[in-house]
Design a protein around this motif. Structure first.
Motif, PDB file in Angstrom:
ATOM      1  N   TYR B  26       0.828  -1.210   0.000  1.00  0.00           N
ATOM      2  CA  TYR B  26       0.000   0.000   0.000  1.00  0.00           C
ATOM      3  C   TYR B  26       0.857   1.252   0.000  1.00  0.00           C
ATOM      4  CZ  TYR B  26      -4.221  -2.612   0.263  1.00  0.00           C
ATOM      5  OH  TYR B  26      -5.248  -3.434  -0.062  1.00  0.00           O
ATOM      6  N   ALA B  27       1.994   1.169   0.666  1.00  0.00           N
ATOM      7  CA  ALA B  27       2.909   2.308   0.629  1.00  0.00           C
ATOM      8  C   ALA B  27       3.378   2.551  -0.797  1.00  0.00           C
ATOM      9  CB  ALA B  27       4.099   2.033   1.545  1.00  0.00           C
ATOM     10  N   GLU B  28       3.634   1.451  -1.488  1.00  0.00           N
ATOM     11  CA  GLU B  28       4.080   1.551  -2.879  1.00  0.00           C
ATOM     12  C   GLU B  28       2.999   2.201  -3.743  1.00  0.00           C
ATOM     13  OE1 GLU B  28       6.249   1.514  -6.096  1.00  0.00           O
ATOM     14  OE2 GLU B  28       6.993   0.928  -4.113  1.00  0.00           O
ATOM     15  N   ARG B  29       1.768   1.757  -3.496  1.00  0.00           N
ATOM     16  CA  ARG B  29       0.640   2.320  -4.263  1.00  0.00           C
ATOM     17  C   ARG B  29       0.512   3.822  -4.023  1.00  0.00           C
ATOM     18  NH1 ARG B  29      -4.859  -1.220  -3.986  1.00  0.00           N
ATOM     19  NH2 ARG B  29      -3.932  -3.267  -4.297  1.00  0.00           N
ATOM     20  N   ALA B  30       0.634   4.209  -2.756  1.00  0.00           N
ATOM     21  CA  ALA B  30       0.495   5.620  -2.424  1.00  0.00           C
ATOM     22  C   ALA B  30       1.594   6.430  -3.094  1.00  0.00           C
ATOM     23  CB  ALA B  30       0.548   5.799  -0.908  1.00  0.00           C
ATOM     24  N   ARG B  31       2.791   5.850  -3.089  1.00  0.00           N
ATOM     25  CA  ARG B  31       3.913   6.544  -3.709  1.00  0.00           C
ATOM     26  C   ARG B  31       3.650   6.757  -5.196  1.00  0.00           C
ATOM     27  NH1 ARG B  31       7.614   4.209  -0.531  1.00  0.00           N
ATOM     28  NH2 ARG B  31       7.695   2.336  -1.804  1.00  0.00           N
ATOM     29  N   LYS B  32       3.134   5.708  -5.814  1.00  0.00           N
ATOM     30  CA  LYS B  32       2.858   5.760  -7.245  1.00  0.00           C
ATOM     31  C   LYS B  32       1.802   6.830  -7.564  1.00  0.00           C
ATOM     32  CE  LYS B  32       1.964   2.320 -10.758  1.00  0.00           C
ATOM     33  NZ  LYS B  32       1.348   1.007 -10.918  1.00  0.00           N
ATOM     34  N   GLN B  35       3.214  10.218  -7.285  1.00  0.00           N
ATOM     35  CA  GLN B  35       4.088  10.488  -8.424  1.00  0.00           C
ATOM     36  C   GLN B  35       3.250  10.915  -9.629  1.00  0.00           C
ATOM     37  OE1 GLN B  35       7.291  10.510  -8.244  1.00  0.00           O
ATOM     38  NE2 GLN B  35       7.573  11.029 -10.409  1.00  0.00           N
ATOM     39  N   GLU B  36       2.181  10.166  -9.867  1.00  0.00           N
ATOM     40  CA  GLU B  36       1.316  10.485 -11.004  1.00  0.00           C
ATOM     41  C   GLU B  36       0.705  11.867 -10.864  1.00  0.00           C
ATOM     42  OE1 GLU B  36      -1.622   7.468 -11.469  1.00  0.00           O
ATOM     43  OE2 GLU B  36      -0.165   6.034 -12.276  1.00  0.00           O
ATOM     44  N   GLU B  37       0.276  12.151  -9.654  1.00  0.00           N
ATOM     45  CA  GLU B  37      -0.344  13.446  -9.389  1.00  0.00           C
ATOM     46  C   GLU B  37       0.660  14.573  -9.639  1.00  0.00           C
ATOM     47  OE1 GLU B  37      -3.903  15.424  -8.071  1.00  0.00           O
ATOM     48  OE2 GLU B  37      -3.338  13.569  -9.055  1.00  0.00           O
ATOM     49  N   LYS B  38       1.882  14.319  -9.195  1.00  0.00           N
ATOM     50  CA  LYS B  38       2.924  15.317  -9.353  1.00  0.00           C
ATOM     51  C   LYS B  38       3.162  15.597 -10.843  1.00  0.00           C
ATOM     52  CE  LYS B  38       7.656  16.132  -7.895  1.00  0.00           C
ATOM     53  NZ  LYS B  38       8.884  15.405  -7.575  1.00  0.00           N
ATOM     54  N   GLU B  39       3.225  14.497 -11.608  1.00  0.00           N
ATOM     55  CA  GLU B  39       3.450  14.653 -13.042  1.00  0.00           C
ATOM     56  C   GLU B  39       2.321  15.425 -13.700  1.00  0.00           C
ATOM     57  OE1 GLU B  39       4.003  10.776 -14.634  1.00  0.00           O
ATOM     58  OE2 GLU B  39       5.922  10.530 -13.586  1.00  0.00           O
ATOM     59  N   ARG B  40       1.104  15.111 -13.258  1.00  0.00           N
ATOM     60  CA  ARG B  40      -0.062  15.779 -13.843  1.00  0.00           C
ATOM     61  C   ARG B  40      -0.003  17.275 -13.547  1.00  0.00           C
ATOM     62  NH1 ARG B  40      -5.530  16.858 -12.748  1.00  0.00           N
ATOM     63  NH2 ARG B  40      -5.263  16.335 -10.565  1.00  0.00           N
TER      64      ARG B  40
END
Lengths: 215, 224
Positions: B26-32, B35-40
């Motif tokens: 779940y930590a991995e999912r949150a990180r991902k 990351q996506e949000e940041k890119e957006r």
């Protein structure tokens, strides 16, 4: 989308063909399960199956619920099949509900002359039709149904707009309540021919480029 | 707490049924997600600089729709589970197995048939299926062929329904005779079976004579 008129459709009486069905009933149809489940993506070919499955003609019943018949009328208005296809529908004499459907559509959209030429032969068809309206089921006959289409402005049982069809006809005021079928039909056709110029004005407009429906 | 235990050093085993969370996953999912949000956001900033509208959400890159809008092949059977009690497989999760109408293509569940119908008629759903929103136009030949086909079909159906009294009577008679034969055969078989049993029993009886002599008549009834 699922409810929009097909692109490139000709305007009928100067407007979107689907507007020939009153707004309230049209919206009822759009909301009905039959429309969403069975009328989705119908073509002129697949519509035949659905038309054969219908068990009665009519507009709305009980609490303003649309019948399958009126749903299919709206579908026809939406997809606007070619004239030859409608004639083909009419010729299938064993499928009486398909015939009734085509007759109503022709009455709604075709030129007055064509309407009489195509529908008058149906006055010889005496097959029974089941009619459903707010008060329940009734028995009627194909010739009666067609006669009403030809003479009434609005089928009293069929709660739908048909009078626009007649509006471009200047001969309306001269018309008297017919006594017999013969008199009506004889009198009516000449009216259409005599006033052909005026008749055509209202009906030819759609053929100009500007009147094509924009999506 | 250094070690997880009760006040008296006991380990509680009655809470084992609780779900064990894979925290790393779940930590991995949150990180991902972050990351996506940041890119957006970065992309949106660039867009804003160019004077364009920012994008609202992640957009899936679907191929362009190629097919025309098609009718559904199978009936929807919206009421097939009506009045049934079912076990919910996946409570609280996403995806299939939840109560309601599930759309496999779009991975969505709708709570009622109206919402579901609206969805499967929608542009978004058609897009996933690769369909445009245009319907094919059928030609006159197609319509004629269809009518001819239906005509044949209904003719066959009506012929099947046609009523021949004599033939039907013969059929009924034949059926009754067959039934009677069957009953007779069954009765005969039963009789035969009973006869064989009787023969067997008498054979056993002869053996019994010796045991009777010895004064032992068996545990069962002596009645035949």
């Amino acid at each position: 989308m699922a409810n929009t008129t097909v692109s490139g459709a000709l305007a009928i009486h100067g407007q979107n063909p689907q507007f020939l069905v009153e707004t309230i009933i049209r919206n009822r149809i759009y909301d009905s399960t039959y429309w969403k489940e069975h009328c989705f993506a119908l073509t002129a070919e697949t519509l035949i199956d659905k038309a054969i499955e219908t068990r009665y003609v009519g507009g709305v019943y009980s609490n303003q619920r649309p019948t399958q018949f009126i749903c299919l009328v709206l579908k026809l208005l939406q997809i606007q099949p070619e004239k030859e296809i409608l004639v083909e529908y009419l010729r299938a004499d064993e499928f009486k509900y398909l015939r009734a459907l085509a007759a109503l559509y022709i009455r709604l959209t075709f030129r007055a002359v064509d309407v009489y030429e195509l529908l008058e032969p149906l006055l010889k068809d005496y097959s029974k039709l089941r009619l459903r309206d707010v008060s329940g089921f009734h028995l009627t006959y194909m010739d009666e149904f067609v006669y009403n289409l030809l003479t009434e402005e609005r089928e009293s049982e069929l709660e739908q707009e048909q009078k626009q069809k007649q509006e471009p006809q200047p001969g309306r005021e001269q018309r008297q309540k017919p006594h017999t079928k013969q008199v009506t039909l004889r009198r009516w056709v000449p009216i259409c021919f005599e006033k052909s110029v005026e008749v055509a004005v209202g009906l030819k407009i759609p053929f100009t480029q500007s009147q094509y429906l924009s999506r | 707490m250094a070690d997880k235990g009760g006040a008296y050093g006991t380990k509680a085993s009655d809470t084992d049924f609780r779900k064990k969370w894979d925290k790393e996953e779940y930590a991995e999912r949150a990180r991902k997600k972050d990351q996506e949000e940041k890119e957006r956001m970065q992309e949106n900033e660039n867009r804003m600089k160019q004077g364009k509208k920012p994008l609202k959400g992640r957009r899936d890159d679907l191929p362009k729709p190629t097919e025309l809008m098609k009718q559904r092949e199978a009936p929807l059977e919206l009421d097939k589970n009506l009045g049934k009690t079912m076990v919910v497989q996946n409570p609280g999760g996403r995806g299939p197995g939840q109560p309601g109408f599930y759309c496999e293509a779009c991975n969505r569940t709708y709570k009622d048939s109206v919402g579901y119908l609206d969805h499967i008629n929608s542009r978004a759903h058609l897009r996933v299926l690769g369909q445009t929103t245009r319907v094919a136009r059928s030609t006159l030949a197609q319509v004629q062929a269809r009518i001819a086909f239906l005509r044949e079909k209904t003719k066959a159906a009506s012929a099947a329904k046609a009523f021949d009294f004599d033939q039907r009577l013969a059929e009924v008679k034949a059926k009754e005779a067959a039934l009677r034969e069957q009953k007779k055969a069954a009765k005969k078989a039963e009789k035969e079976k009973a006869r064989l049993e009787l023969i067997n029993d008498t054979a056993v009886d002869q053996d019994d004579d010796m045991s009777k002599l010895m004064g032992f008549g068996g545990f069962g009834t002596t009645k035949k």
